[in-house]
Write a protein that holds these residues in place. Structure first.
Motif, short mmCIF file in Angstrom:
data_model
loop_
_atom_site.label_atom_id
_atom_site.label_comp_id
_atom_site.label_asym_id
_atom_site.label_seq_id
_atom_site.Cartn_x
_atom_site.Cartn_y
_atom_site.Cartn_z
N GLU A 87 0.85 -1.19 0.00
CA GLU A 87 0.00 0.00 0.00
C GLU A 87 0.88 1.24 0.00
OE1 GLU A 87 -2.74 0.10 3.26
OE2 GLU A 87 -3.57 -1.87 2.79
N ALA A 88 0.36 2.33 -0.56
CA ALA A 88 1.06 3.61 -0.52
C ALA A 88 0.04 4.73 -0.65
CB ALA A 88 2.09 3.70 -1.64
N THR A 89 0.45 5.89 -0.19
CA THR A 89 -0.42 7.06 -0.30
C THR A 89 0.07 8.00 -1.39
OG1 THR A 89 0.88 8.25 1.36
CG2 THR A 89 -1.05 7.01 2.15
N GLY A 90 -0.86 8.81 -1.84
CA GLY A 90 -0.56 9.91 -2.75
C GLY A 90 -1.34 11.11 -2.26
N THR A 91 -0.84 12.29 -2.52
CA THR A 91 -1.51 13.49 -2.04
C THR A 91 -1.36 14.62 -3.05
OG1 THR A 91 -1.71 15.01 -0.17
CG2 THR A 91 0.50 14.24 -0.70
N GLU A 92 -2.31 15.53 -3.03
CA GLU A 92 -2.29 16.67 -3.95
C GLU A 92 -3.12 17.79 -3.34
OE1 GLU A 92 -1.07 18.83 -6.24
OE2 GLU A 92 -0.98 17.21 -7.71
N ASP A 93 -2.74 19.02 -3.64
CA ASP A 93 -3.55 20.16 -3.24
C ASP A 93 -4.91 20.07 -3.91
OD1 ASP A 93 -1.76 21.55 -1.58
OD2 ASP A 93 -0.80 22.50 -3.31
N VAL A 94 -5.96 20.37 -3.17
CA VAL A 94 -7.31 20.36 -3.75
C VAL A 94 -7.40 21.39 -4.88
CG1 VAL A 94 -9.74 20.81 -3.25
CG2 VAL A 94 -8.37 19.49 -1.63
N ASP A 95 -6.73 22.50 -4.72
CA ASP A 95 -6.69 23.53 -5.75
C ASP A 95 -5.41 23.41 -6.56
OD1 ASP A 95 -9.12 24.66 -4.82
OD2 ASP A 95 -8.01 25.75 -3.27
N CYS A 96 -5.13 22.22 -7.07
CA CYS A 96 -3.86 21.99 -7.76
C CYS A 96 -3.77 22.86 -9.01
CB CYS A 96 -3.66 20.51 -8.09
SG CYS A 96 -4.65 19.87 -9.43
N SER A 97 -2.57 23.37 -9.25
CA SER A 97 -2.34 24.19 -10.43
C SER A 97 -1.47 23.43 -11.43
CB SER A 97 -1.66 25.50 -10.02
OG SER A 97 -0.44 25.22 -9.37
N GLN A 98 -1.32 22.14 -11.20
CA GLN A 98 -0.53 21.28 -12.08
C GLN A 98 -1.45 20.65 -13.12
OE1 GLN A 98 2.87 20.00 -10.97
NE2 GLN A 98 2.98 21.57 -9.42
N TYR A 99 -0.88 19.76 -13.91
CA TYR A 99 -1.69 19.00 -14.85
C TYR A 99 -2.59 18.05 -14.07
CZ TYR A 99 1.84 20.59 -18.14
OH TYR A 99 2.68 21.37 -18.89
N GLY A 100 -3.70 17.67 -14.66
CA GLY A 100 -4.59 16.71 -14.01
C GLY A 100 -5.45 17.35 -12.96
N ASP A 101 -5.93 16.52 -12.07
CA ASP A 101 -6.80 16.96 -10.99
C ASP A 101 -6.33 16.29 -9.70
OD1 ASP A 101 -8.55 14.43 -10.46
OD2 ASP A 101 -8.49 14.65 -12.64
N PRO A 102 -6.83 16.72 -8.56
CA PRO A 102 -6.32 16.18 -7.29
C PRO A 102 -6.43 14.66 -7.17
CG PRO A 102 -7.66 18.11 -6.88
CD PRO A 102 -7.80 17.79 -8.33
N SER A 104 -6.73 12.23 -9.63
CA SER A 104 -5.89 11.46 -10.55
C SER A 104 -4.41 11.65 -10.22
CB SER A 104 -6.17 11.83 -12.01
OG SER A 104 -5.90 13.18 -12.25
N ASN A 105 -4.01 12.85 -9.81
CA ASN A 105 -2.61 13.07 -9.42
C ASN A 105 -2.25 12.28 -8.16
OD1 ASN A 105 -2.51 14.82 -11.57
ND2 ASN A 105 -2.38 16.68 -10.34
N SER A 106 -3.18 12.24 -7.19
CA SER A 106 -2.93 11.46 -5.97
C SER A 106 -2.85 9.97 -6.29
CB SER A 106 -4.06 11.69 -4.96
OG SER A 106 -4.09 13.02 -4.55
N GLU A 107 -3.73 9.49 -7.15
CA GLU A 107 -3.70 8.08 -7.51
C GLU A 107 -2.40 7.72 -8.23
OE1 GLU A 107 -6.19 4.59 -9.84
OE2 GLU A 107 -7.04 6.62 -9.76
N ALA A 108 -1.97 8.57 -9.16
CA ALA A 108 -0.72 8.30 -9.88
C ALA A 108 0.46 8.26 -8.91
CB ALA A 108 -0.50 9.36 -10.96
N MET A 109 0.49 9.17 -7.94
CA MET A 109 1.56 9.18 -6.95
C MET A 109 1.54 7.90 -6.12
SD MET A 109 2.25 11.81 -3.78
CE MET A 109 2.53 13.25 -4.80
N ALA A 110 0.36 7.48 -5.69
CA ALA A 110 0.25 6.25 -4.90
C ALA A 110 0.70 5.04 -5.72
CB ALA A 110 -1.19 6.07 -4.40
#
Length: 126
Positions: A87-102, A104-110
């Motif tokens: 198991e692993a976690t991923g995290t992202e700002d809710v108001d992310c200014s990067q590509y994607g959305d919070p 999908s970015n969190s899932e990719a990180m995890a």
């Protein structure tokens, strides 16, 4: 294929064509680049190295803590003799200014972190 053989396959270096560059920004100014593997390339590598039915991915939970979305993913590798789960976690700002959305970015990180726990892409983390 036995689990030990799969784990050995996963620990092999990532082919250069699967590696991309990602900018690192500070105050909206690019200051550097790092190597990374896109989530879909990780899925391709899992298919190639574990077999198409040799792994599974699921989301265990999703939480918002203050202005961060945190997601826990679960990766299981199936060998002919046994299976192993990480198991692993991923995290992202809710108001992310990067590509994607919070989410999908969190899932990719995890997913990247789970794969690294199995040895896949770990050479890039070093």
């Amino acid at each position: 294929m036995k689990l030990a053989e799969i784990l050995n396959n996963l620990a092999q270096p990532v082919p250069k064509q699967k590696i991309s560059k990602k900018g690192i920004f500070k105050d909206k100014k690019k200051i550097d680049e790092i190597d990374y593997i896109a989530w879909y390339n990780l899925c391709d590598l899992l298919d190639e190295r574990c077999g198409i039915d040799g792994w599974s991915w699921s989301i265990k939970d999703v939480n918002q803590i203050s202005n961060r979305l945190t997601l826990t993913g679960v990766l299981t590798i199936y060998g002919d003799d046994k299976s192993l789960t990480r198991e692993a976690t991923g995290t992202e700002d809710v108001d992310c200014s990067q590509y994607g959305d919070p989410s999908s970015n969190s899932e990719a990180m995890a997913l990247r972190r789970c794969c690294a726990k199995f040895g896949l892409g770990r050479d890039l983390w070093r």
